[in-house]
Design a protein around this motif. Structure first.
Motif, PDB file in Angstrom:
ATOM      1  N   ALA A  71       0.826  -1.204   0.000  1.00 48.18           N
ATOM      2  CA  ALA A  71       0.000   0.000   0.000  1.00 48.18           C
ATOM      3  C   ALA A  71       0.864   1.259   0.000  1.00 48.18           C
ATOM      4  O   ALA A  71       0.584   2.215  -0.722  1.00 48.18           O
ATOM      5  N   ALA A  72       1.934   1.252   0.798  1.00 44.26           N
ATOM      6  CA  ALA A  72       2.839   2.411   0.844  1.00 44.26           C
ATOM      7  C   ALA A  72       3.541   2.604  -0.497  1.00 44.26           C
ATOM      8  O   ALA A  72       3.704   3.740  -0.965  1.00 44.26           O
ATOM      9  N   THR A  73       3.943   1.511  -1.114  1.00 40.97           N
ATOM     10  CA  THR A  73       4.611   1.590  -2.419  1.00 40.97           C
ATOM     11  C   THR A  73       3.652   2.118  -3.486  1.00 40.97           C
ATOM     12  O   THR A  73       4.036   2.944  -4.319  1.00 40.97           O
ATOM     13  N   GLN A  74       2.401   1.656  -3.463  1.00 41.12           N
ATOM     14  CA  GLN A  74       1.411   2.153  -4.418  1.00 41.12           C
ATOM     15  C   GLN A  74       1.147   3.634  -4.205  1.00 41.12           C
ATOM     16  O   GLN A  74       1.008   4.394  -5.167  1.00 41.12           O
ATOM     17  N   SER A  75       1.117   4.064  -2.962  1.00 36.35           N
ATOM     18  CA  SER A  75       0.915   5.473  -2.649  1.00 36.35           C
ATOM     19  C   SER A  75       2.095   6.301  -3.160  1.00 36.35           C
ATOM     20  O   SER A  75       1.907   7.371  -3.751  1.00 36.35           O
ATOM     21  N   ARG A  76       3.286   5.813  -2.930  1.00 37.66           N
ATOM     22  CA  ARG A  76       4.498   6.507  -3.407  1.00 37.66           C
ATOM     23  C   ARG A  76       4.498   6.577  -4.928  1.00 37.66           C
ATOM     24  O   ARG A  76       4.841   7.613  -5.507  1.00 37.66           O
ATOM     25  N   LEU A  77       4.120   5.511  -5.584  1.00 33.32           N
ATOM     26  CA  LEU A  77       4.053   5.484  -7.045  1.00 33.32           C
ATOM     27  C   LEU A  77       3.051   6.508  -7.559  1.00 33.32           C
ATOM     28  O   LEU A  77       3.333   7.242  -8.514  1.00 33.32           O
ATOM     29  N   SER A  78       1.901   6.603  -6.908  1.00 36.49           N
ATOM     30  CA  SER A  78       0.892   7.590  -7.304  1.00 36.49           C
ATOM     31  C   SER A  78       1.434   9.003  -7.149  1.00 36.49           C
ATOM     32  O   SER A  78       1.229   9.863  -8.020  1.00 36.49           O
ATOM     33  N   SER A  79       2.140   9.240  -6.055  1.00 37.09           N
ATOM     34  CA  SER A  79       2.729  10.564  -5.829  1.00 37.09           C
ATOM     35  C   SER A  79       3.753  10.893  -6.904  1.00 37.09           C
ATOM     36  O   SER A  79       3.799  12.019  -7.413  1.00 37.09           O
ATOM     37  N   LEU A  80       4.572   9.923  -7.253  1.00 39.54           N
ATOM     38  CA  LEU A  80       5.585  10.145  -8.287  1.00 39.54           C
ATOM     39  C   LEU A  80       4.950  10.373  -9.660  1.00 39.54           C
ATOM     40  O   LEU A  80       5.442  11.185 -10.453  1.00 39.54           O
TER      41      LEU A  80
END
Length: 93
Positions: A71-80
């Motif tokens: 979930a954290a990685t998906q959130s970071r990917l969305s931010s990027l």
């Protein structure tokens, strides 16, 4: 063998119930209809191997940590991706 009265880590049990082999076993024993149902007697007949309570709790914790990491990685990917979009817009303005 899994009995309804045995103790398992709740997160482990949640993950176990979502496996393809377990869903197939449950689907074989459900009553047909719009909303499928399984009774306690049929659920008790499903045989599966499970670890001890301590092991299942540890496995459940690890799976929970992995879910949080995903979930954290998906959130970071969305931010990027939003940052990329913003930078590309600034580049062409």
């Amino acid at each position: 063998m899994l009995h309804l009265n045995c103790k398992l880590g709740t997160y482990f049990l949640f993950q176990l119930l979502q496996t393809s082999s377990m869903t197939e076993s449950i689907n074989e024993k459900t009553t047909p209809g719009v909303q499928q149902k399984i009774n306690k007697t049929d659920l008790k007949k499903i045989i599966t191997n499970v670890p001890t309570l301590n092991e299942s709790s540890m496995v459940g914790q690890m799976l929970s940590l992995l879910d949080n990491l995903i979930a954290a990685t998906q959130s970071r990917l969305s931010s990027l991706e939003l940052l990329k979009k913003s930078l590309l817009q600034d580049l062409f303005i």
